[in-house]
Scaffold this motif. Structure first.
Motif, PDB file in Angstrom:
ATOM      1  N   ASP A 122      41.030  53.208  41.932  1.00 40.07           N
ATOM      2  CA  ASP A 122      39.843  52.512  41.441  1.00 40.07           C
ATOM      3  C   ASP A 122      39.123  53.204  40.294  1.00 40.07           C
ATOM      4  OD1 ASP A 122      40.538  50.790  43.411  1.00 40.07           O
ATOM      5  OD2 ASP A 122      38.740  51.024  44.619  1.00 40.07           O
ATOM      6  N   ILE A 123      39.054  54.532  40.290  1.00 38.03           N
ATOM      7  CA  ILE A 123      38.320  55.219  39.230  1.00 38.03           C
ATOM      8  C   ILE A 123      38.955  54.967  37.869  1.00 38.03           C
ATOM      9  CG2 ILE A 123      39.603  57.381  39.506  1.00 38.03           C
ATOM     10  CD1 ILE A 123      35.860  56.889  38.536  1.00 38.03           C
ATOM     11  N   PHE A 124      40.259  54.689  37.846  1.00 35.85           N
ATOM     12  CA  PHE A 124      40.945  54.505  36.568  1.00 35.85           C
ATOM     13  C   PHE A 124      40.636  53.157  35.924  1.00 35.85           C
ATOM     14  CE2 PHE A 124      43.362  57.835  38.643  1.00 35.85           C
ATOM     15  CZ  PHE A 124      43.461  58.762  37.611  1.00 35.85           C
ATOM     16  N   ALA A 125      39.996  52.258  36.661  1.00 34.41           N
ATOM     17  CA  ALA A 125      39.623  50.970  36.068  1.00 34.41           C
ATOM     18  C   ALA A 125      38.649  51.173  34.912  1.00 34.41           C
ATOM     19  CB  ALA A 125      39.027  50.054  37.135  1.00 34.41           C
ATOM     20  N   VAL A 126      37.566  51.929  35.143  1.00 36.09           N
ATOM     21  CA  VAL A 126      36.586  52.183  34.082  1.00 36.09           C
ATOM     22  C   VAL A 126      37.088  53.235  33.101  1.00 36.09           C
ATOM     23  CG1 VAL A 126      34.306  53.168  33.622  1.00 36.09           C
ATOM     24  CG2 VAL A 126      34.565  51.398  35.338  1.00 36.09           C
ATOM     25  N   ILE A 127      37.805  54.241  33.579  1.00 33.87           N
ATOM     26  CA  ILE A 127      38.370  55.240  32.663  1.00 33.87           C
ATOM     27  C   ILE A 127      39.233  54.553  31.607  1.00 33.87           C
ATOM     28  CG2 ILE A 127      40.081  57.081  32.502  1.00 33.87           C
ATOM     29  CD1 ILE A 127      39.003  58.281  35.011  1.00 33.87           C
ATOM     30  N   GLY A 128      40.029  53.577  32.035  1.00 33.77           N
ATOM     31  CA  GLY A 128      40.882  52.854  31.092  1.00 33.77           C
ATOM     32  C   GLY A 128      40.060  52.064  30.083  1.00 33.77           C
ATOM     33  N   VAL A 129      38.981  51.429  30.547  1.00 30.38           N
ATOM     34  CA  VAL A 129      38.123  50.653  29.643  1.00 30.38           C
ATOM     35  C   VAL A 129      37.472  51.553  28.604  1.00 30.38           C
ATOM     36  CG1 VAL A 129      36.003  49.276  29.516  1.00 30.38           C
ATOM     37  CG2 VAL A 129      37.709  48.783  31.271  1.00 30.38           C
ATOM     38  N   ALA A 166      45.551  43.913  33.330  1.00 31.95           N
ATOM     39  CA  ALA A 166      45.138  42.571  32.922  1.00 31.95           C
ATOM     40  C   ALA A 166      43.789  42.612  32.210  1.00 31.95           C
ATOM     41  CB  ALA A 166      45.077  41.641  34.126  1.00 31.95           C
ATOM     42  N   VAL A 167      42.843  43.379  32.762  1.00 34.22           N
ATOM     43  CA  VAL A 167      41.522  43.504  32.131  1.00 34.22           C
ATOM     44  C   VAL A 167      41.650  44.190  30.773  1.00 34.22           C
ATOM     45  CG1 VAL A 167      39.268  44.638  32.318  1.00 34.22           C
ATOM     46  CG2 VAL A 167      40.253  43.476  34.304  1.00 34.22           C
ATOM     47  N   LEU A 168      42.430  45.249  30.696  1.00 35.86           N
ATOM     48  CA  LEU A 168      42.604  45.949  29.422  1.00 35.86           C
ATOM     49  C   LEU A 168      43.303  45.057  28.394  1.00 35.86           C
ATOM     50  CD1 LEU A 168      43.647  49.506  30.673  1.00 35.86           C
ATOM     51  CD2 LEU A 168      41.421  48.773  29.820  1.00 35.86           C
ATOM     52  N   ALA A 195      47.237  48.865  21.362  1.00 39.61           N
ATOM     53  CA  ALA A 195      48.492  48.196  21.699  1.00 39.61           C
ATOM     54  C   ALA A 195      49.535  49.200  22.182  1.00 39.61           C
ATOM     55  CB  ALA A 195      49.014  47.422  20.493  1.00 39.61           C
ATOM     56  N   ILE A 196      49.591  50.359  21.541  1.00 34.78           N
ATOM     57  CA  ILE A 196      50.537  51.397  21.956  1.00 34.78           C
ATOM     58  C   ILE A 196      50.210  51.871  23.369  1.00 34.78           C
ATOM     59  CG2 ILE A 196      51.237  53.788  21.542  1.00 34.78           C
ATOM     60  CD1 ILE A 196      51.011  53.206  18.540  1.00 34.78           C
ATOM     61  N   ALA A 197      48.908  52.054  23.655  1.00 34.78           N
ATOM     62  CA  ALA A 197      48.503  52.521  24.988  1.00 34.78           C
ATOM     63  C   ALA A 197      48.929  51.523  26.064  1.00 34.78           C
ATOM     64  CB  ALA A 197      46.992  52.736  25.026  1.00 34.78           C
ATOM     65  N   LEU A 198      48.696  50.227  25.824  1.00 33.53           N
ATOM     66  CA  LEU A 198      49.067  49.235  26.841  1.00 33.53           C
ATOM     67  C   LEU A 198      50.578  49.086  26.947  1.00 33.53           C
ATOM     68  CD1 LEU A 198      46.394  46.413  26.615  1.00 33.53           C
ATOM     69  CD2 LEU A 198      46.406  48.536  27.903  1.00 33.53           C
ATOM     70  N   ALA A 199      51.281  49.155  25.815  1.00 28.41           N
ATOM     71  CA  ALA A 199      52.747  49.079  25.867  1.00 28.41           C
ATOM     72  C   ALA A 199      53.311  50.267  26.643  1.00 28.41           C
ATOM     73  CB  ALA A 199      53.317  49.044  24.447  1.00 28.41           C
ATOM     74  N   LEU A 200      52.713  51.432  26.427  1.00 27.92           N
ATOM     75  CA  LEU A 200      53.148  52.620  27.165  1.00 27.92           C
ATOM     76  C   LEU A 200      52.844  52.464  28.654  1.00 27.92           C
ATOM     77  CD1 LEU A 200      54.373  55.442  27.045  1.00 27.92           C
ATOM     78  CD2 LEU A 200      52.101  56.343  26.489  1.00 27.92           C
ATOM     79  N   GLY A 201      51.697  51.836  28.978  1.00 25.38           N
ATOM     80  CA  GLY A 201      51.371  51.574  30.377  1.00 25.38           C
ATOM     81  C   GLY A 201      52.397  50.675  31.034  1.00 25.38           C
TER      82      GLY A 201
END
Length: 460
Positions: A122-129, A166-168, A195-201
């Protein structure tokens, strides 16, 4: 002076990490929840399970040798780092004690330390944002190593949960649209980093699933979670009433036995076990979900809107921090038996209700603070628009509004509302309000410039 600044930052950071780890330290063991066992088990069972990220499972198991304490420390440290970069982005570059003060206040008034202290994604939800926002809007205040670190952190955050990615992804789409109208604040070239960050995810998800289960596949979920929402809304029963008997729908035989609670059906129903759980019913749930979307579009819109709004205000702290976590306990006993004595000595395991007795009192503070913080976000945007606050504050508040709405839709309309899904995001609103208040107090403390004699304007 440089060494002195580094020492101040090091001390403030260590104190902040200690504050964010306090619930786990008080508990005498990292906090556990129903889903924790599912993440841990991936390494030992070598299979893919609905909504259980293998990437986060590998992260948990990397810290298991030291009773998961490294997980709590790393989660807290990453939170402190991203919050420090956020302070820099809004103009508070060298304010280590402001960071520690805000973290201390948020640790009393919000769910933040309960997120860093629990073995959940859960903590990574806001960290990612925040990571994505910094990469897109404030890359100019970051060093090259910091940008690279944020790309990796945002990617990891995305890989920890399908709802987070999905949110990101939704935020990146909104950013791409915004870049067409305001190239000064968001040059289109910066979209590349996001885009690179999400593709890497995405790549991490596939890689983690291959390492664990030797399958190049996405983490299961999707239609089963939507089926659960439709079950709670009565749409599944409506569909079955219209289509049964049907030899290809096994649920026809049991349609009058279906509970109206998705959690009860998925996690506590002998009927669901009898029909093979997710592996046995996935295709049927997908057929019913898609069929219901096609046949009852207005009902689906009404249900989705209702559940989105409900998710927006379902933000209580502590959901699932109980002492009936039989699956999680079983996984730790079977696969990490050396941790059982420490786990059983924790406060969460001492009482029959776990820590459930703690949260009603906590939520007399956390819940109204969360609602008030969300209500203040539009005001921060307006104050920034009229230049009473710097642009970055309104920008971050606007990002938070979009994030909260997107999270409410993804978790409420595509799955079903839970306080845990809202609480993991809503502390961001309180963080932004705290930043704005700190800025306001700072301006009040600044002495006003005295008029220079003879410099009064002349009017003709």
């Amino acid at each position: 002076m440089l060494n002195r600044d580094r020492a101040r930052w090091a001390l403030a950071s260590l104190l902040s990490i200690a504050i964010l780890s306090a619930p786990a330290v008080w508990n005498r063991f990292p906090l556990l929840q129903w889903d924790t066992g599912g993440y841990i088990a991936r390494w030992y069972e070598h299979s893919l399970v609905i909504s259980r990220s293998t990437v986060y499972g590998l992260f948990l198991n990397a810290g298991s040798a030291l009773a998961f304490w490294p997980v709590v420390v790393v989660q807290s440290a990453l939170t402190v780092w991203v919050m420090a970069l956020t302070l820099r982005a809004v103009g508070s570059r060298n304010r280590p004690w402001l960071l520690t003060g805000i973290i201390a206040v948020l640790s009393v008034l919000t769910t933040l330390p309960w997120l860093t202290s629990i073995l959940l994604t859960d903590i990574f939800a806001v960290i990612g944002v925040l990571g994505l926002w910094l990469l897109l809007m404030h890359a100019d205040v970051l060093s090259r190593p910091e940008r690279a670190g944020l790309v990796l952190l945002t990617a990891f955050s995305a890989a920890t949960h399908s709802a987070t990615i999905a949110v990101l992804g939704g935020l990146l789409i909104v950013a791409a649209v915004y870049a067409r109208f305001d190239r000064r604040h968001l040059p289109p070239r910066r979209l590349t980093s996001g885009a690179i960050a999400l593709a890497l995810g995405v790549a991490m998800v596939f890689a983690g699933n291959y390492v664990i289960a030797r399958q190049i596949a996405w983490t299961p979920g999707g239609f089963a979670l939507s089926f659960g929402r439709m079950l709670q809304a009565g749409i599944v029963n409506k569909y079955l009433d219209a289509h049964c008997p049907d030899p290809y729908l096994r649920l026809c035989k049991y349609k009058d036995e279906l509970p109206r609670d998705a959690d009860e059906f998925f996690w506590g129903s002998p009927l669901f076990d009898k029909l093979g759980r997710f592996a046995g019913l996935n295709k049927e749930m997908e057929r019913i979900a898609l069929g219901s979307l096609a046949e009852y579009p207005l009902l689906q819109l009404q249900s989705a809107a209702h559940d989105t709004m409900k998710q927006l205000i379902d933000v209580h702290t502590g959901e699932g921090v109980e002492n009936v976590l039989w699956h999680t306990y079983g996984i730790i006993k079977d696969d990490l038996p050396q941790l059982v004595p420490a786990m059983n000595a924790a406060r969460q395991q001492e009482r029959p209700d776990g820590l459930a007795h703690v949260f009603p009192a906590i939520n007399t503070v956390h819940y109204p603070v969360a609602l008030a913080a969300m209500a203040l976000l539009p005001l921060i945007v307006l104050l920034s628009f009229f230049e009473a606050l710097p642009f970055a504050y309104g920008e971050l508040a606007a990002v938070c509004i979009v994030t909260l709405l997107g999270n409410a839709f993804v978790c409420g309309a595509l799955s079903n509302p839970h306080d845990r899904y809202g609480a993991r995001m809503v502390w961001l609103a309180a963080f932004i309000v705290a930043l704005a208040l700190a800025r306001g107090f700072e301006r009040l403390r600044q002495p006003r410039a005295r008029p220079v004699p003879g410099a009064e304007p002349l009017f003709y």
